[in-house]
Design a protein around this motif. Structure first.
Motif, PDB file in Angstrom:
ATOM      1  N   HIS A  30      -3.168  -0.781 -11.292  1.00  0.00           N
ATOM      2  CA  HIS A  30      -2.454  -1.840 -10.584  1.00  0.00           C
ATOM      3  C   HIS A  30      -1.534  -1.185  -9.560  1.00  0.00           C
ATOM      4  O   HIS A  30      -0.608  -0.475  -9.913  1.00  0.00           O
ATOM      5  N   GLN A  31      -1.824  -1.417  -8.291  1.00  0.00           N
ATOM      6  CA  GLN A  31      -0.961  -0.920  -7.222  1.00  0.00           C
ATOM      7  C   GLN A  31      -0.111  -2.093  -6.754  1.00  0.00           C
ATOM      8  O   GLN A  31      -0.598  -2.992  -6.086  1.00  0.00           O
ATOM      9  N   ASP A  32       1.156  -2.092  -7.131  1.00  0.00           N
ATOM     10  CA  ASP A  32       2.065  -3.153  -6.705  1.00  0.00           C
ATOM     11  C   ASP A  32       2.980  -2.524  -5.646  1.00  0.00           C
ATOM     12  O   ASP A  32       3.994  -1.928  -5.957  1.00  0.00           O
ATOM     13  N   THR A  33       2.546  -2.619  -4.409  1.00  0.00           N
ATOM     14  CA  THR A  33       3.200  -1.859  -3.352  1.00  0.00           C
ATOM     15  C   THR A  33       3.426  -2.737  -2.133  1.00  0.00           C
ATOM     16  O   THR A  33       2.952  -3.862  -2.078  1.00  0.00           O
ATOM     17  N   GLY A  34       4.131  -2.207  -1.175  1.00  0.00           N
ATOM     18  CA  GLY A  34       4.373  -2.979   0.039  1.00  0.00           C
ATOM     19  C   GLY A  34       5.477  -2.353   0.840  1.00  0.00           C
ATOM     20  O   GLY A  34       5.499  -1.139   1.022  1.00  0.00           O
ATOM     21  N   GLY A  35       6.416  -3.142   1.278  1.00  0.00           N
ATOM     22  CA  GLY A  35       7.510  -2.602   2.073  1.00  0.00           C
ATOM     23  C   GLY A  35       8.599  -3.628   2.260  1.00  0.00           C
ATOM     24  O   GLY A  35       8.378  -4.828   2.074  1.00  0.00           O
TER      25      GLY A  35
ATOM     26  N   SER B   5      -4.675  -4.831  -6.653  1.00  0.00           N
ATOM     27  CA  SER B   5      -3.645  -4.385  -5.729  1.00  0.00           C
ATOM     28  C   SER B   5      -2.833  -5.573  -5.274  1.00  0.00           C
ATOM     29  O   SER B   5      -3.372  -6.623  -4.940  1.00  0.00           O
ATOM     30  N   SER B   6      -1.531  -5.403  -5.315  1.00  0.00           N
ATOM     31  CA  SER B   6      -0.633  -6.479  -4.930  1.00  0.00           C
ATOM     32  C   SER B   6       0.230  -6.001  -3.783  1.00  0.00           C
ATOM     33  O   SER B   6       0.803  -4.922  -3.859  1.00  0.00           O
ATOM     34  N   TYR B   7       0.305  -6.800  -2.756  1.00  0.00           N
ATOM     35  CA  TYR B   7       1.289  -6.529  -1.713  1.00  0.00           C
ATOM     36  C   TYR B   7       2.543  -7.302  -2.066  1.00  0.00           C
ATOM     37  O   TYR B   7       2.493  -8.497  -2.342  1.00  0.00           O
ATOM     38  N   ARG B   8       3.680  -6.630  -2.076  1.00  0.00           N
ATOM     39  CA  ARG B   8       4.947  -7.305  -2.314  1.00  0.00           C
ATOM     40  C   ARG B   8       5.911  -6.805  -1.240  1.00  0.00           C
ATOM     41  O   ARG B   8       6.058  -5.598  -1.067  1.00  0.00           O
ATOM     42  N   GLY B   9       6.489  -7.697  -0.521  1.00  0.00           N
ATOM     43  CA  GLY B   9       7.335  -7.225   0.567  1.00  0.00           C
ATOM     44  C   GLY B   9       8.479  -8.161   0.838  1.00  0.00           C
ATOM     45  O   GLY B   9       8.494  -9.309   0.411  1.00  0.00           O
ATOM     46  N   LEU B  10       9.448  -7.625   1.558  1.00  0.00           N
ATOM     47  CA  LEU B  10      10.591  -8.440   1.949  1.00  0.00           C
ATOM     48  C   LEU B  10      10.845  -8.255   3.429  1.00  0.00           C
ATOM     49  O   LEU B  10      10.817  -7.133   3.937  1.00  0.00           O
ATOM     50  N   CYS B  11      11.068  -9.365   4.104  1.00  0.00           N
ATOM     51  CA  CYS B  11      11.582  -9.297   5.465  1.00  0.00           C
ATOM     52  C   CYS B  11      12.826 -10.163   5.474  1.00  0.00           C
ATOM     53  O   CYS B  11      12.762 -11.372   5.257  1.00  0.00           O
ATOM     54  N   LYS B  12      13.957  -9.523   5.659  1.00  0.00           N
ATOM     55  CA  LYS B  12      15.226 -10.263   5.616  1.00  0.00           C
ATOM     56  C   LYS B  12      15.927 -10.061   6.948  1.00  0.00           C
ATOM     57  O   LYS B  12      16.060  -8.941   7.424  1.00  0.00           O
TER      58      LYS B  12
END
Lengths: 453, 469
Positions: free
Chosen positions: B328-333, B358-365
């Motif tokens: 499980h790749q739980d990655t992003g930026g 694979s999961s993309y997890r990201g935040l744009c704030k």
């Protein structure tokens, strides 16, 4: 247990720990069919067991319920099922006004504080087996229409608290049943007016269509600005038969002082075509939780929403496009504009189950921020467990286009008017997908008056 | 305290691929975590008092924070079964010749000597918990570049160290950052002086080798005003029968007008929990680029972040994830816009194969006041099997109306038309598949140094073998 009243009293008495609860006391006053009462009792038990969701949960991270106190609201007396049926002329002025232009609807109902004051169904449709009646009457006369449908939705754990409260405190609800092959030519329109604060209003809609049936359902939520808060809970369960075409539209234009929570479950059979539109303009806080279950191969679901928030309004949208069957299609387009210190949240999920091959699923959320202090949060999510799919999502947050503003202003419009026009245009992409012209115009008017055009 | 315990004692002989070297750790803390262990680590490293206090404070924070319930499944991670500190060597090695043969042998298997011969300029190769080998090219020393182990950085540059340490990622940031803060060991301390332009990437290789051993590397990089540099971290570890755990903290400060790129290619063995916090503070007109490749591990949770705190700062995250059976790749930026006119871009490409997820997890704030900020996020996921899974979980929180934010994601499988076309040109289905996958990751692969790109391509080809039919 045959006597419903006794059952309710028993329910109240076994509820230790909620002594003095106004809501528990409400359950004791009820006189209704045992099946409905039993559902209320079970829901109340669940409600008292479950904690109120907090911002620690992902689902409620951006919407704070800590100041929501259902006990401070007095539930409206539930409908009796024996409705008044006043002529339009005998209705309170505000309700009568709402009926203007609705003469051509296939069916209409007007509820004021939960009580139905007016209900009309095209007799030709009634003859063909269409049922349009309050839940309580259907429970008595056509219980088979409710069996295995009413309150069966697979509500997600973080919605269950409010769903349980909704079921336990139900004020009234409408059932629409459209038999196989029947096409309802004009929309069925339900107006729900609330005029009192400090109250809890809970309304439910059960839509059931047979195979190849066709219907458009419109519901409107209205109130004046209320000094003391109204808690509005609403539920929708839609069971669309194979090959049916169902349009569902909800226009929420409460006044200020209202907190509105709506949980909607739409179930599509084989080759069913669904479309839903939620418009949120009113209230202090509105949260919609909408799930499309694509259970039949070849089904289609279009999910649309519009909102315009000003002042300190807070709109929260939760969606799930659940692809359980292959060859299904879903398309979501949620567009919102915010000004002043308004806030909005969009949290959408496309879930494609293993085996739901050849899924086409799309999800788009667009936000316009018109002032310095408004906030938009968008969380478009995907969970894909089938490989032969086409899925995409997109989200944007931005302002109105300066070039377009400049053009309109060079034509003599003020900046404000130009901006409003552009917002209106921004919404039009969704509005033009509304299939019925009369309804489309009503939505345009409501939006126009909200944004000041 | 099990002094001089050897790996034989750990039963590594049973390791099925016999990919084990006989190293002899000088010191190994006991399993599990306690104040005593933290004090031992600090004492062993002869640290100043403030660092011990810092570690102990971080330990309390770690203990008070709950295990995250989002992201990957951490239920089988047993922190009591982990060694929090092992040191294989007493001193730093200055040249390759001085590195013990056993360790060299391990590197040999990993192909590191070739890399050394070609472009390797400065190497901090972490074998178990500390640097064992460290060399720095002469001209860089002349330019004033500091590339030391984190321990030496603390000893040799105490003021510079203390000024920046834990300023980007405080212990309270998250549970695993707190853990790392309490037990960190190994990692690099890098300082690029004002105006220095470093052409050849700084490289560090990491390697974990003792069963149930935690690795908590801590890296601080300071890119001073107007400097330019590229740092490469690559990991690989052989497979063990029980879980392994890696939890690093990487802090980067990119000062005014500087450009910095940090590349990680992680290829941990498939029993590794890899929970890393990587963050850069990006100042006025500076640029930070994260290039993040996640190929190995059982579960990786890693979201390289750019905090854009100076006007005109630019942040970029390029993320590539490859999840195959059981992974499980739980990655992003994450990009956080604090200052006006800041820009950012996240590009994520993921491939899921077999039962991989694979999961993309990201935040744009975007904070209020970050006027004129722009951010764009693009995620593409490729699914190779009907048992593979992909998820996309972006968080977009916008408090500033004068900002332009976009996010897009697509999910697809390898197109039958694409395969058909390539096969009509004479490629076997497997080759065609590999070619499509290579094309898919091309935008990221072409940003890698050549030997990494070649390695990545070779890996994709290996993984594609037997994937068809």
């Amino acid at each position: 247990m045959a006597d419903g009243v006794t059952t309710a009293r028993e329910a109240g008495e076994t509820e230790a720990g909620v002594a003095g609860s106004r809501l528990a006391a409400f359950l004791e006053t009820l006189d209704e069919p045992a099946t409905l009462l039993e559902r209320r009792r079970r829901a109340w038990e669940r409600y008292t067991e479950l904690p109120m969701p907090t911002r620690k949960s992902e689902e409620w991270r951006y919407t704070d319920l800590s100041r929501l106190d259902p006990e401070s609201h007095v539930p409206f007396a539930p409908e009796s099922g024996e409705e008044e049926n006043r002529d339009a002329g005998d209705l309170p002025e505000q309700a009568a006004r709402l009926l203007e232009g609705m003469e051509a609807r296939s069916a209409v109902a007007v509820r004021v504080d939960g009580r139905t004051l007016h209900r009309r169904l095209d007799p030709a449709l009634a003859e063909r087996g269409v049922v349009f009646a309050p839940i309580r009457r259907v429970a008595r006369e056509r219980p088979e229409l409710l069996a295995e449908r009413l309150y069966t939705s697979d509500v997600s754990p973080m919605e269950e608290k409010l769903w349980s409260l909704h079921v336990a405190m139900l004020t009234g609800g409408d059932v629409l049943y459209v038999p196989d092959g029947v096409r309802v030519p004009e929309p069925v329109h339900v107006l729900r007016w609330a005029g009192e604060g400090d109250r809890l209003l809970s309304t439910h809609t059960l839509l059931v269509t047979g195979r190849e049936a066709e219907v458009t359902w419109v519901e409107e939520y209205l109130s004046p600005d209320l000094e003391s808060p109204l808690l509005s809970l609403s539920g929708l369960e839609l069971f669309a038969g194979d090959g049916a075409t169902v349009h569902y539209l909800s226009l929420q234009r409460y006044g200020r002082g209202v907190k509105h929570f709506s949980i909607q479950h739409l179930l599509a059979g084989r080759d069913t075509r669904l479309s839903g539109l939620n418009v949120n303009l009113g209230g202090d806080l509105a949260r919609d939780d909408v799930t499309s279950h694509l259970e039949g191969p070849g089904s289609e679901s279009e999910m649309l929403a519009l909102w315009f928030g000003d002042g300190t309004q807070h709109f929260d949208h939760h969606t799930l496009q659940h692809h359980a069957a292959p060859h299904a299609y879903s398309d979501l387009l949620y567009k919102g504009a915010l000004t002043d210190s308004a806030r909005s949240v969009f949290r959408g999920l496309i879930r494609v189950d293993r085996g739901a091959q050849l899924t086409d699923a799309y999800q788009t959320n667009r936000n316009l921020l018109l002032s310095k202090h408004c906030h938009a949060t968008t969380l478009p999510n995907l969970e894909i467990e089938a490989d032969d799919v086409r899925c995409s999502h997109g989200a944007t947050v931005g302002q109105v286009d300066e070039g377009m503003l400049f053009y309109l202003m060079s034509r003599g419009l003020t900046r404000l008017t130009a901006e409003r026009l552009l917002v209106f245009g921004f919404f039009d992409e969704v509005l033009e997908r509304v299939p019925v012209e009369g309804v489309r115009e009503r939505l345009r008017d409501a939006i126009g008056s909200k944004i000041g055009l | 305290m099990p002094h001089n315990e050897t790996v034989e004692g750990l039963g590594l002989d049973e390791y099925k691929y016999h990919f084990v070297t006989r190293d002899k750790p000088v010191f190994k803390s006991r399993k599990g975590l306690s104040e005593e262990v933290v004090r031992q680590i600090s004492a062993h490293k002869e640290e100043p008092e403030w660092m011990l206090d810092f570690r102990l404070r971080a330990l309390k924070i770690f203990e008070s924070k709950p295990m995250p319930t989002w992201g990957g499944d951490l239920s089988t991670l047993d922190l009591d079964q982990i060694y929090f500190y092992i040191r294989p060597q007493d001193r730093m090695q200055r040249s390759w010749d001085e590195v013990p043969d056993e360790i060299k042998d391990t590197f040999e298997r990993l192909g590191i000597p070739e890399a050394e011969r070609s472009v390797l300029a400065g190497v901090g190769a972490q074998y178990e918990s500390e640097m064992v080998y460290h060399s720095l090219r002469e001209e860089w020393e002349n330019q004033g570049v500091v590339f030391e182990s984190i321990e030496d950085g603390l000893k040799m540059y105490p003021d510079l160290f203390r000024e920046h340490f834990a300023t980007v990622i405080p212990p309270a940031d998250n549970k695993f950052a707190a853990l790392n803060s309490a037990v960190w060991s190994g990692g690099s301390f890098v300082y690029i002086p004002k105006g220095a332009k470093i052409d050849i990437p700084l490289q560090a290789y990491f390697r974990v080798n003792a069963e149930r051993m935690g690795q908590f590397e801590r890296t601080i990089i300071i890119a001073d005003e107007g400097s330019e540099a590229h740092y490469i971290e690559g990991c690989t570890a052989p497979q063990y029968s029980t879980e392994s755990f890696h939890s690093g903290v990487i802090e980067i400060i990119v000062k005014r007008n500087a450009r910095f790129r940090y590349t990680t290619i992680q290829n941990w063995s498939n029993n590794m929990y890899n929970l890393v916090t990587q963050r850069a503070m990006v100042h006025e007109s500076a640029t930070m680029e994260w290039l993040d490749g996640n190929l190995g591990s059982k579960l990786t949770m890693k979201y390289p972040s750019c905090f854009l705190v100076g006007e005109g700062a630019h942040g970029e995250v390029l993320s590539i994830a490859y999840a195959t059976d059981g992974q499980h790749q739980d990655t992003g930026g994450k990009v956080v816009h604090v200052a006006p006119h800041t820009t950012s871009r996240i590009t994520s490409k993921s491939i899921s194969k077999g039962t991989g997820r694979s999961s993309y997890r990201g935040l744009c704030k975007v904070y209020e006041g970050a006027v004129g900020s722009r951010s764009n996020v693009e995620c593409d996921a490729l699914l190779l099997d009907e048992t593979s899974r992909t998820d996309t979980y972006p968080y977009i929180e916008i408090d500033e109306n004068e900002a332009t934010i976009g996010h897009e994601a697509t999910v697809s499988k390898v197109g039958e038309e694409q395969l058909f076309y390539l096969m009509s040109r004479g490629l076997a289905e497997e080759e065609a598949m590999a070619m499509v996958v290579r094309g898919f990751i091309e935008p990221i692969a072409k940003k890698l140094p050549l030997e990494f790109a070649i390695e990545l391509n070779r890996l994709i080809e290996l993984e594609m073998e037997g994937s068809v039919g």
